[in-house]
Design a protein around this motif. Structure first.
Motif, PDB file in Angstrom:
ATOM      1  N   SER A  88      -0.867   2.772  -6.302  1.00 17.76           N
ATOM      2  CA  SER A  88      -2.284   3.139  -6.474  1.00 17.76           C
ATOM      3  C   SER A  88      -2.923   2.388  -7.632  1.00 17.76           C
ATOM      4  O   SER A  88      -4.062   1.924  -7.530  1.00 17.76           O
ATOM      5  N   THR A 103       0.812  -1.225   0.000  1.00 23.28           N
ATOM      6  CA  THR A 103       0.000   0.000   0.000  1.00 23.28           C
ATOM      7  C   THR A 103       0.841   1.268   0.000  1.00 23.28           C
ATOM      8  O   THR A 103       0.363   2.333   0.376  1.00 23.28           O
ATOM      9  N   THR A 104       2.108   1.152  -0.422  1.00 23.74           N
ATOM     10  CA  THR A 104       2.932   2.358  -0.454  1.00 23.74           C
ATOM     11  C   THR A 104       2.655   3.176  -1.715  1.00 23.74           C
ATOM     12  O   THR A 104       1.912   2.760  -2.603  1.00 23.74           O
ATOM     13  N   GLY A 105       3.263   4.360  -1.772  1.00 28.01           N
ATOM     14  CA  GLY A 105       2.870   5.422  -2.693  1.00 28.01           C
ATOM     15  C   GLY A 105       2.698   5.058  -4.148  1.00 28.01           C
ATOM     16  O   GLY A 105       1.753   5.529  -4.790  1.00 28.01           O
ATOM     17  N   SER A 150      -5.617   2.602   0.413  1.00 28.79           N
ATOM     18  CA  SER A 150      -5.119   3.698  -0.418  1.00 28.79           C
ATOM     19  C   SER A 150      -3.607   3.675  -0.403  1.00 28.79           C
ATOM     20  O   SER A 150      -2.981   3.255   0.576  1.00 28.79           O
ATOM     21  N   ASN A 208       3.264  -2.419   4.197  1.00 29.27           N
ATOM     22  CA  ASN A 208       4.149  -1.360   3.689  1.00 29.27           C
ATOM     23  C   ASN A 208       5.434  -1.434   4.504  1.00 29.27           C
ATOM     24  O   ASN A 208       6.003  -2.491   4.656  1.00 29.27           O
ATOM     25  N   SER A 247      -0.149   5.368  -0.078  1.00 34.86           N
ATOM     26  CA  SER A 247       0.386   6.587   0.536  1.00 34.86           C
ATOM     27  C   SER A 247       1.748   6.295   1.115  1.00 34.86           C
ATOM     28  O   SER A 247       2.114   5.141   1.367  1.00 34.86           O
ATOM     29  N   GLY A 248       2.501   7.361   1.356  1.00 40.67           N
ATOM     30  CA  GLY A 248       3.809   7.213   1.985  1.00 40.67           C
ATOM     31  C   GLY A 248       4.793   6.556   1.044  1.00 40.67           C
ATOM     32  O   GLY A 248       4.668   6.569  -0.168  1.00 40.67           O
TER      33      GLY A 248
END
Length: 971
Positions: A316, A311-313, A373, A349, A375-376
């Motif tokens: 998506s 789920t890292t950036g 989502s 993550n 993120s990060g």
């Protein structure tokens, strides 16, 4: 029944900690005796058929299967209209009866486990605590732990009928007090009461004293391999290794097989054990419900949709694709036999992973995956293997798990642990590796907006490839733009009854022709080839060919995306031997799958003389002989011609020697466990009554296996209670002396674990250690946890593992069942029953208990409602009001309290056979029944019945006790 004495010798000789060379191949059955395996399977099949019959009756559907001891898993599955694979049903049964058989090795000398030495109270405690643990595990969805515990407690329950004199006393039904702790264990022979006389030579038919039989005194045989001492006048177990049987009174009373001292009663004892096992299963069914019971026995499970998602950036696009494909599967299959029975989701993550979502509710899964989502970011590697390990622990055995990531694994040190879990669960893992356009953000805040182009290093990809190959999965490497095409394999895998026909891995590469057999039971056959440069041509049995460069040809359609080529074969003329001619300049894998009712299960086992065998849950000893127990599912009769250990990444083969045990069960003797990783492959003939000539078939285990030159065994000595440390002893043994082995221990739930970092083998080639395991104090009762202990030789890299599964249970003090009191029955039924109705009102209480958790109908098709009132003495009372048509004349209420104790309340308005006096009470004990006829008023608080109404009321109470008990399997 299993001969306890033989298992005792195994334990005394230390076979748990030695290489398999000491195990000998012996006959499975002898002289028509029944083993724990058969008794357990018969009971599960009969009770499952009864549940399906009741469900069919309630739904107005005909159920024609005859319920007897000749049932087969395939027959029960068909009669139940189950959409699940017969392999899953048989797997659940196998897990249960193998844990049953393991008691004879794990607890060979336990008098309580075998009801020896008149240990009735201690044995009952084990049984009732086990039943409680099964119920708690089922409520948590921990079905594997529930099956293991069920098998263990059933061993003790079944041994009662072989090792005691219950059958000799003329009993015609099971001893229900064994599963109901509020019943008195009365009329037991006292410690100083003589029970037997010496046998007349080898004839022990009349060695139980007449006064014991006349007074119905309950006793069991004494047993010891160490000493001939026993209390004066007591019966012995009997057998050549029971030293007490040579002391007056000589002989024994066990009925373990037809050649035992009381073997003339063996079949009666076995039938009683079957009925007693069914009684326990019925109690579990009432406490958990029909659907949960069917999940317990593996009958209602179809495919599992399991995702592990980064789920890292930069993920998506991948998350959106995971949502799209999962929603598509859910929406297109909802309400159909292909609808997944369970959904698994684990995000990860860095530094976090989890939580695990495991649900049977598709809408909950949608909600959870929709909340993800991207993120990060942080540094490039992520906690991928930690997330995968969590999914492997949470998913059912033989699940397909899909991992979405574009990053390396930061926790690569978990590779051996993940591999051990893959081997143990035999789950298939496929990695969806996408190439990010931009590298992730650095942890340095000043560089938080700095991106750089970078692909995953080849060495990091190889980690994923290795794990995928071990599991029988694939590593699919695509761009984010083409990921939606690759996810077609998820749709393929999330179907029921998926089987592997063939899978090969080639590295180094060679040009070759690979053949495989497709049988008439197969449909939706798909060929997968993954690799950077494979060139292939596929040929059908008649010689028609299609090149891999032709997207749509005479044999099927080919999808090419990234390093994946997916061939969907046409449905016409598939039966026969196919061939693929393939060449490649780099490593590649080939996999052929299809849907079929015909599959197989296998377990490496150690066999016990007398009939049963116990499973080996870790790697077999390399270079030594071993035994496979193989079951072919989905057909009533098969002929195996070949059972092969095939090199996983080569062409070497070890042939097994096959011994048929039944129409579908086989023991396979392996002369030598190879040094290379291998898969198990079956070839044979399907004997189908609809075809005049048997058809050839082929199946293969997708998961790789491998041997080891080190063994590791462990035996848990207590249950795990939240917040309290539990110590588990383990032993590591090898042929090498003086070596030092690296020790690793980890749970699948990140519980606190302490253990030695290494063990020195010393001159004896073995060493002992211990692991201290602590479950958090807020752990829910019934949750399972798997502890994996590994031992690795740092010089050679050779390793082995043992995985021990526990149930975490809180202490329970509620040992009472709910109480039901029928207070009102109003029945004025006309001749034409459809024009009238009748009513019932009952007070339900759980005095000094945990409180009533649920009320349901196990019989009757009327409607009922619940209300809550406070009685005059301050007791909380649940009032059940029932209304039904006069055509539905019986009702049974099932009342379950918050810890799983069960009560049932049965009422009928059919004509009774007896009449109660006007002053009789309707508070009826579990073995009593009251019937009332005419217009008599039974109690002042009951209604007056019209002269035309006749009815009877009977009350039956089933009591269970919760406690602490967990089953575990040693290596």
């Amino acid at each position: 029944m299993v001969l306890l004495v033989i298992a005792s010798v195994f334990l005394l000789c230390g076979t748990l900690f030695q290489s398999p060379e000491v195990a000998a191949f012996k006959p499975l059955f002898k002289d028509g005796s029944l083993t724990h395996r058969e008794i357990t399977q018969m009971a599960i099949l009969r009770k499952t058929a009864e549940v399906c019959r009741d469900i069919a009756t309630a739904r107005g559907r005909e159920f024609t299967l005859t319920i007897n001891n000749r049932l087969t898993p395939s027959a029960v599955q068909k009669a139940c209209l189950a959409s699940s694979s017969s392999a899953l049903f048989y797997l659940a049964i196998t897990e249960t009866y193998l844990s049953n058989a393991a008691v004879d090795v794990l607890f060979a000398l336990s008098e309580a486990r075998h009801i020896d030495n008149e240990a009735f109270s201690e044995g009952r405690d084990l049984i009732t605590r086990g039943v409680a643990a099964v119920k708690a595990s089922v409520q948590q969805g921990s079905y594997i732990s529930a099956r293991n515990t069920l098998g263990t407690l059933c061993h003790t329950l079944q041994d009662f009928y072989s090792h005691s004199n219950w059958v000799e006393l003329g009993s015609s039904s099971p001893f229900s007090a064994l599963i109901k702790p509020d019943r008195l264990l009365d009329n037991l022979a006292g410690p100083n009461t003589p029970t037997c006389k010496s046998c007349a030579g080898s004839n022990c038919r009349d060695n139980i004293l007449p006064e014991i039989l006349l007074q119905k005194k309950l006793t069991s045989g004494y047993f010891s391999v160490f000493s001939s001492q026993k209390p004066a006048g007591k019966c012995s177990h009997g057998g050549s290794l029971d030293r007490t049987s040579s002391r007056e009174p000589t002989g024994g009373i066990n009925k373990d097989d037809v050649s035992s001292d009381h073997g003339f009663l063996h079949l009666r004892a076995a039938e009683m054990a079957i009925n007693a096992t069914m009684e326990v299963l019925q109690d579990i069914r009432l406490a958990t419900g029909d659907q949960a019971f069917l999940r317990l026995v593996g009958l209602s499970q179809t495919s599992v949709l399991a995702f592990v998602i980064d789920t890292t950036g930069s993920m998506s696009d991948d998350i959106e694709e995971a949502k799209r494909v999962s929603f598509s599967i859910i929406d297109s299959r909802r309400g159909t036999p292909e609808e997944p029975s369970e959904y698994i989701l684990v995000p990860f993550n860095d530094p976090d992973f989890g939580p695990l979502t495991r649900t049977e509710n598709a809408d909950i899964f949608k909600e959870r995956i929709n909340s993800l989502s991207a993120s990060g970011g942080g540094d490039y590697p992520e906690m991928c293997l930690s997330g995968l390990l969590l999914a492997l622990a949470g998913a059912s055995p033989s699940s397909d798990i899909f991992v979405f990531t574009d990053a390396s694994a930061k926790d690569s040190e978990l590779k051996s642990t993940v591999r051990a879990m893959i081997e143990r669960t035999r789950s298939t893992v496929t990695f969806m590796l996408t190439s990010p356009f931009l590298f992730r953000r650095r942890r340095d805040v000043s560089q938080s907006k700095s991106f750089t182009s970078r692909s995953m290093p080849s060495s990091d990809k190889q980690l994923y490839r290795d794990l995928a190959h071990v599991s029988g999965g694939q590593t699919i490497e695509v761009t984010k733009a083409t990921l939606f095409q690759a996810t077609e394999v998820i749709t393929d895998a999330s179907t029921s009854a998926l089987v592997t026909v063939l899978q090969v891995l080639r590295s180094p590469m060679i040009a070759e022709n690979i053949s495989f057999i497709l049988d008439p039971s197969l449909f939706n056959v798909t060929v997968y080839i993954t690799g950077d440069s494979p060139v292939f041509t596929i040929y059908n049995p008649t010689g028609v060919s299609q090149s891999g460069s032709v997207a749509d040809g005479p044999l099927g359609s080919i999808l090419t995306v990234g390093n994946l080529k997916r061939v969907k074969l046409n449905s016409d003329n598939q039966t026969g031997e196919w061939k693929i001619s393939i060449d490649s300049t780099s490593s590649y894998s080939l996999k052929v799958t299809g849907q079929s009712s015909v599959n197989f299960l296998f377990n490496f086992v150690e066999q016990l003389e007398g009939g049963d065998f116990t499973p080996k849950d870790n790697r077999p000893f390399m270079g030594r002989n071993s035994t496979l127990f193989v079951s072919v599912t989905g057909g009533d009769s098969v002929t195996l011609t070949d059972v092969l250990l095939v090199e996983a990444s080569g062409s070497d083969v070890v042939n097994g020697t096959i011994k048929s045990l039944s129409a579908t069960d086989f023991l396979v003797s392996i002369a030598r466990i190879p040094e290379w990783a291998f898969v198990v492959q079956l070839k044979g003939l399907l004997n189908d009554s609809t075809r005049s000539v048997p058809s050839r078939f082929q199946r293969q285990s997708p998961t790789q296996q491998q041997g080891s030159r080190v063994t590791i065994t462990a035996q848990a000595s207590s249950t795990i209670e939240p917040g309290i440390p539990s110590v588990l002893n383990f032993t590591v043994a090898t042929n090498a002396t003086g070596s030092s082995y690296i020790i690793r221990a980890r749970t699948d739930r990140s519980f606190s674990v302490s253990f030695p970092s290494s063990l020195d083998m010393g001159t004896g080639g073995s060493a002992q250690g211990n692991v201290t395991l602590t479950a958090p104090s807020d752990t829910q009762s019934g949750m399972d946890v798997t502890l994996t202990i590994e031992a690795e030789d740092p010089d050679s890299g050779d390793s082995n593992y043992v995985a021990v599964r526990f149930s975490v249970m809180t202490k329970v003090t509620d040992f009472s069942s709910p109480v039901c009191q029928v207070v009102r029955v109003k029945a004025d039924c006309p001749v034409e029953c459809s024009t009238g109705s009748w009513e019932l009102s009952a007070n339900l209480t759980d005095i000094n208990g945990t409180g009533i958790a649920g009320v349901s109908l196990s019989r009757g098709n009327g409607s009922f409602s619940l209300s809550h009132v406070m009685s005059g003495d301050g007791t909380n009372v649940t009032v059940a009001s029932y209304n039904a048509s006069c055509c539905s004349q019986e009702v049974e209420l099932v009342v379950v309290d918050k810890v799983g104790n069960v009560g049932t309340c049965f009422t009928s308005i059919k004509s009774p056979s007896t009449t109660a006096s006007p002053n009789d009470s309707t508070t009826i004990s579990s073995d009593e029944a009251v019937s009332t006829k005419g217009s008599s008023t039974v109690r002042p608080n009951l209604t007056t019945f019209t002269p035309s109404a006749s009815y009877s009321v009977s009350f039956s109470m089933c009591v269970t006790v919760l406690g602490l008990f967990v089953f575990f399997l040693c290596g």
